[in-house]
Scaffold this active site. Structure first.
Site, PDB file in Angstrom:
ATOM      1  N   LYS A 116       6.678  -2.296  -1.937  1.00  0.00           N
ATOM      2  CA  LYS A 116       7.676  -1.229  -1.949  1.00  0.00           C
ATOM      3  C   LYS A 116       7.097   0.121  -2.362  1.00  0.00           C
ATOM      4  CE  LYS A 116      11.992  -3.793  -2.565  1.00  0.00           C
ATOM      5  NZ  LYS A 116      11.495  -5.108  -2.191  1.00  0.00           N
ATOM      6  N   GLU A 200      12.739   3.518 -10.014  1.00  0.00           N
ATOM      7  CA  GLU A 200      13.290   4.627  -9.243  1.00  0.00           C
ATOM      8  C   GLU A 200      14.723   4.915  -9.664  1.00  0.00           C
ATOM      9  OE1 GLU A 200      12.893   3.471  -5.144  1.00  0.00           O
ATOM     10  OE2 GLU A 200      14.775   2.364  -5.121  1.00  0.00           O
ATOM     11  N   ARG A 293      11.143  -7.699  10.350  1.00  0.00           N
ATOM     12  CA  ARG A 293      11.601  -8.941  10.988  1.00  0.00           C
ATOM     13  C   ARG A 293      12.985  -8.695  11.581  1.00  0.00           C
ATOM     14  NH1 ARG A 293      15.500 -10.021   7.305  1.00  0.00           N
ATOM     15  NH2 ARG A 293      15.048  -9.650   5.109  1.00  0.00           N
TER      16      ARG A 293
END
Length: 445
Positions: A116, A200, A293
């Site tokens: 990430k 974050e 995906r």
């Protein structure tokens, strides 16, 4: 077109991929665990191979067993579905090293988006908005506390290698930060083998909106509209709809352009999803992650755009042009997906069991992608998803009407299920008005 396809998954998504493969005349090969031998996806495949016992690590995540099954059956390609090995770059490389076609993005794109923090940095460099947060993993608790103080509370503490809503916690002050950091880090080490933690900004009132992208065989990346995914429990989705009732034409244009930039930044091929957080008050949105995906909720995009995303995946993997004109994509109507899970409708705790009654709703604008039939058993070894009830209509109001009727008509007994929750949600004023956010389920409880 690919001639034979091994589906490295189970349940509803395996059954759904097999359905498209057989429609296209592609030989469909299933792999299954010992406890799944009697499920519909196994019996509906042209050929099936048992790859191990119930434990996912010994069956659906057993790369060697799956590659051996592909060799023994003469499969030409492997489709991983979602979950399990679908975002495992090493498996993708092993598939291609074995001379097989990987129905998914390139392994380096999976790697790039799998972390990430790396993904955030790549997206920021590509001009995709990202929320305030760390550009490197928090090395230890003190560094995490310092980062949170700089970003400003509340903050989200996230496993850098996580996905699917797992490995996340919210800290509203330093004391909570110290607790959540240790919790998330230990979870990440246990589940993902990587204890890296990202800090974050956390947005208490936010919507979760994502864009379906498709990287074509000729190198272009196209965006197939957005999906609203804000009805969630434990950061995991329960309902998705397209288009989002929160997105104006101007905002949609910005969303889709950002998603295309995200895909182009990693030379994306095949199906993927760019997930974002939207502040409904300001209209600002921020990159959350890219899922490399096919998504669980892909049917709502299929119904709005009139395409089969699995077919498009197979065409990209085979080096073929899409069935649609990328320059003339026109969405029509509205679609809503409800995830029918084997869980109680109040606390959402798993409730597996043998299915004694299973009668799916039918009618115009009603589609059910299911993994089970009456007589099957939902075991505790896998995700609780039993089926996806998907409805569509000329507009959101018609789709909501059809959803209410379909939920009422769905007859299901044996395992616990969340149909009662959906009946409640569809009468909820926030949801009916389309003015909900990710806190709607907690407010209903």
């Amino acid at each position: 077109m690919i001639e034979s396809l091994l589906v490295a998954n189970r349940g509803e998504i395996a059954r759904r991929i097999i359905r498209t493969a057989k429609r296209l005349g592609v030989r469909a090969i299933a792999v299954h665990s010992e406890v799944d031998a009697g499920l519909p996806f196994v019996t509906e495949a042209d050929e099936a191979v048992c790859v191990g016992p119930a434990s996912p690590a010994q069956s659906y995540r057993n790369a060697e067993a799956i590659l051996a099954a592909a060799r023994s059956t003469g499969a030409q390609a492997i489709h991983p579905g979602y979950g399990f090995l679908s975002e495992n770059a090493e498996f993708a490389r092993a598939v291609e090293a074995g001379g097989l076609i990987w129905v998914g993005p390139r392994a380096d794109a999976i790697d790039a988006m799998g972390d990430k923090i790396n993904a955030r940095n790549l997206m920021a460099a590509a001009g995709v908005p990202v929320a305030p947060g760390t550009t490197d993993p928090a090395a230890d608790l003190d560094e995490a506390v310092a980062a949170a103080a700089e970003i400003g509370y509340p903050v989200m503490v996230k496993a850098a290698a996580g996905g699917g809503g797992m490995g996340m916690g919210v800290a509203t002050d330093e004391a909570a930060m110290r607790t959540e950091y240790d919790k998330v880090r230990s979870f990440a080490e246990r589940m993902f083998g990587d204890g890296s933690v990202l800090i974050e900004r956390y947005f208490p009132r936010v919507r979760h909106v994502e864009v379906q992208i498709l990287g074509l065989a000729d190198g272009r990346v196209v965006a197939l509209g957005e999906r609203e995914c804000s009805v969630q429990r434990r950061n995991q989705k329960l309902v998705e709809e397209s288009p989002s009732p929160a997105v104006s034409p101007e905002l949609r244009s910005r969303f889709l352009a950002a998603a295309v930039r995200a895909g182009e930044a990693v030379k994306y091929r095949n199906a993927g999803t760019v997930e974002c957080l939207l502040d409904p008050t300001t209209g600002e949105f921020f990159f959350l992650e890219m899922n490399t995906r096919l998504q669980v909720e892909h049917p709502v995009t299929e119904l709005v755009y009139g395409i089969d995303l699995v077919e498009e995946q197979l065409r990209v993997a085979a080096g073929l042009a899409p069935t649609f004109d990328p320059d003339a994509l026109t969405p029509r109507g509205h679609a809503i997906e409800l995830r029918i899970n084997a869980e109680d409708p109040k606390r959402f705790l798993p409730g597996p069991g043998s299915i004694t009654t299973w009668v799916e709703p039918t009618g115009e604008g009603v589609r059910v992608d299911s993994g089970y039939v009456a007589g099957n058993t939902v075991t505790p070894f896998y995700d609780s998803l039993m089926a996806k009830l998907v409805v569509s209509g000329k507009d959101r109001a018609e789709a909501l009407d059809r959803a209410r009727s379909a939920v009422a008509e769905f007859q299901l007994a044996g395992p616990k299920n969340n149909l009662a929750f959906f009946a409640e949600l569809l009468e909820n004023q926030e949801f009916q008005a389309g003015e909900y956010d990710t806190g709607i389920v907690s407010r209903m409880r």
